[in-house]
Design a protein around this motif. Structure first.
Motif, short mmCIF file in Angstrom:
data_model
loop_
_atom_site.label_atom_id
_atom_site.label_comp_id
_atom_site.label_asym_id
_atom_site.label_seq_id
_atom_site.Cartn_x
_atom_site.Cartn_y
_atom_site.Cartn_z
N GLN A 1 71.31 0.60 12.29
CA GLN A 1 72.87 0.75 12.21
C GLN A 1 73.48 -0.70 12.24
OE1 GLN A 1 74.62 2.84 11.19
NE2 GLN A 1 73.12 4.59 10.98
N PRO A 2 73.03 -1.72 13.35
CA PRO A 2 73.86 -2.84 13.39
C PRO A 2 73.77 -3.70 12.15
CG PRO A 2 72.30 -2.72 15.25
CD PRO A 2 71.92 -1.37 14.29
N HIS A 3 72.60 -3.44 11.41
CA HIS A 3 72.28 -4.30 10.41
C HIS A 3 72.50 -3.79 8.86
CE1 HIS A 3 71.09 -7.03 13.57
NE2 HIS A 3 70.28 -6.36 13.93
N ARG A 4 72.71 -2.60 8.93
CA ARG A 4 72.48 -1.85 7.47
C ARG A 4 73.10 -2.53 6.38
NH1 ARG A 4 75.56 3.56 8.23
NH2 ARG A 4 74.84 3.67 6.11
N ASN A 5 74.28 -3.60 6.62
CA ASN A 5 74.59 -4.30 5.44
C ASN A 5 74.32 -5.71 5.34
OD1 ASN A 5 76.21 -2.36 4.39
ND2 ASN A 5 77.88 -2.54 6.21
N ASN A 6 73.06 -5.89 6.15
CA ASN A 6 72.69 -7.24 6.42
C ASN A 6 71.12 -7.10 5.89
OD1 ASN A 6 72.18 -10.05 7.07
ND2 ASN A 6 73.06 -9.83 9.16
N LYS A 7 70.32 -7.90 6.58
CA LYS A 7 68.90 -7.94 6.01
C LYS A 7 68.28 -6.90 6.47
CE LYS A 7 68.78 -12.92 6.49
NZ LYS A 7 67.83 -14.28 7.17
N SER A 8 67.02 -6.49 5.80
CA SER A 8 66.42 -5.44 6.03
C SER A 8 65.84 -5.22 7.48
CB SER A 8 65.05 -5.12 5.00
OG SER A 8 64.22 -5.89 5.74
N THR A 9 65.63 -4.09 8.11
CA THR A 9 65.03 -3.93 9.52
C THR A 9 63.87 -4.42 9.66
OG1 THR A 9 64.32 -1.77 8.79
CG2 THR A 9 66.53 -2.01 10.11
N LEU A 10 62.99 -4.35 8.59
CA LEU A 10 61.53 -5.01 8.75
C LEU A 10 61.56 -6.49 8.79
CD1 LEU A 10 58.68 -4.61 8.55
CD2 LEU A 10 58.65 -4.47 6.31
N ASP A 11 62.27 -7.16 8.01
CA ASP A 11 62.52 -8.54 7.98
C ASP A 11 63.00 -9.00 9.23
OD1 ASP A 11 61.74 -8.84 5.31
OD2 ASP A 11 63.61 -9.06 4.45
N LEU A 12 64.06 -8.40 9.88
CA LEU A 12 64.57 -8.76 11.17
C LEU A 12 63.44 -8.44 12.11
CD1 LEU A 12 68.08 -7.04 10.74
CD2 LEU A 12 67.40 -9.54 11.38
N ALA A 13 62.62 -7.35 12.18
CA ALA A 13 61.71 -7.34 13.15
C ALA A 13 60.71 -8.15 13.04
CB ALA A 13 61.04 -5.87 13.05
N ASP A 14 60.20 -8.83 11.87
CA ASP A 14 59.10 -9.56 11.81
C ASP A 14 59.99 -11.13 12.28
OD1 ASP A 14 57.01 -10.86 10.57
OD2 ASP A 14 58.05 -11.82 9.20
N LYS A 15 61.19 -11.34 12.33
CA LYS A 15 61.80 -12.76 12.81
C LYS A 15 61.68 -12.60 14.31
CE LYS A 15 64.64 -14.24 8.99
NZ LYS A 15 63.94 -13.82 7.88
N LYS A 16 61.90 -11.33 14.71
CA LYS A 16 62.01 -11.21 16.32
C LYS A 16 60.59 -11.35 16.79
CE LYS A 16 66.37 -10.42 16.88
NZ LYS A 16 67.22 -11.55 17.68
N LEU A 17 59.53 -10.93 16.18
CA LEU A 17 58.23 -10.98 16.52
C LEU A 17 57.82 -12.47 16.75
CD1 LEU A 17 55.36 -9.84 17.09
CD2 LEU A 17 54.83 -9.75 14.48
#
Length: 305
Positions: free
Chosen positions: A276-292
């Motif tokens: 929800q916070p990023h639905r119009n931004n990058k994909s959740t998978l890309d964001l999770a990868d960056k956070k990892l």
């Protein structure tokens, strides 16, 4: 080599299979239950709307469906099931006296059509046949979608089913979370303790991640090498953070010695994101990868959202 169950495995699986009977006429439900209750687990619903909710919570192995009901008709319900990713593979048998509706039943996605008055032997054998086919398909999916080493889902399963989770969340305006998990210093662990111990560690980590999840809809997949991914449907950032911290703790609590690690035990780093916070931004998978990667940069054995 053909995939098949042994006779004893098939009988046990059939006995534990669930049949959802959907009919707003109590007498019809009673008749169907008498025919099938000895052979299968029976669930009932007296409307299409109620049956849809049942399928969301605990999908049955097969559905017996009347055509004419108050509210949503059987045809409408079947069409809805077949256009919903989570329920589209549940076989539907229409049980009805309306022979002129048979074509509509096939077009709605039914696998069979049983006319009233019901022949008990015919109904039982058709239900058993379709559940057997489903069990064989499930077994094939298990061979295709499970990682042989860790016994959790593989990358192929994640790729196929993650999109369904995302489409469902977008359709229902709900949230979901992804947790990308990497075992810290795993290459060094293999170098020190050998690949056999490394495989054992992967199995233990995978099993611990699986056992730490509470809901049937949550799942773990081996994403590659020493990386796992956890999918949490209908989960907010706050809920996902709680799950991630629990997973991190449960892994270090395994007490798997790791001389190379500053923590002395095998640990994991976790990156998470939600839709929800990023639905119009990058994909959740890309964001999770960056956070990892951020969790690793911060010193590992960390959770970052």
């Amino acid at each position: 080599m053909p995939l098949n169950y042994t006779d004893s495995e098939l009988k046990l699986s059939l006995k534990s299979s669930s049949v959802l009977i959907v009919d707003d006429q109590l007498l019809s439900v009673i008749v169907l239950k008498r025919i099938l209750a000895e052979h299968f687990n029976i669930i009932t619903a007296n409307s299409g709307e109620e049956a849809i909710e049942v399928c969301k919570i605990n999908a049955p192995d097969i559905i017996l469906l009347d055509i004419t009901m108050g509210g949503m008709s059987g045809i409408e319900m079947c069409l809805k099931l077949k256009t919903t990713p989570e329920s589209q593979d549940i076989p539907v048998i229409f049980v009805t006296s309306f022979e002129n509706q048979e074509t509509a039943c096939w077009e709605a996605g039914a696998v069979d059509f049983v006319k009233k008055p019901i022949n008990p032997e015919t109904l039982f054998r058709r239900v058993r046949a379709h559940i057997t086919i489903k069990l064989q398909q499930d077994l094939l999916s298990q061979k295709v979608y499970f990682d042989d080493l860790t016994k959790v889902f593989n990358r192929r399963y994640f790729d196929a089913h993650f999109k369904k989770v995302e489409l469902s969340a977008l359709r229902e305006k709900s949230d979901y979370a992804l947790l990308l998990i990497d075992i810290d210093y795993f290459k060094q662990y293999n170098d020190i303790y050998g690949h056999i111990q490394g495989d054992n560690a992967l199995r233990l980590v995978a099993q611990t991640l699986t056992n730490s999840l509470q809901r049937p809809s949550d799942f773990v997949a081996r994403y590659g090498g020493e990386e796992f991914i956890v999918v949490l449907p209908n989960t907010s950032s706050e809920g996902a953070l709680c799950v991630a911290e629990k997973l991190k703790k449960n892994i270090i609590d395994l007490g798997i010695l790791h001389k190379y690690s500053e923590f002395n035990f095998l640990t994991v780093s976790i990156g998470g994101s939600t839709l929800q916070p990023h639905r119009n931004n990058k994909s959740t998978l890309d964001l999770a990868d960056k956070k990892l990667y951020k969790a690793k940069d911060l010193g590992r054995n960390q959770v970052c959202f």
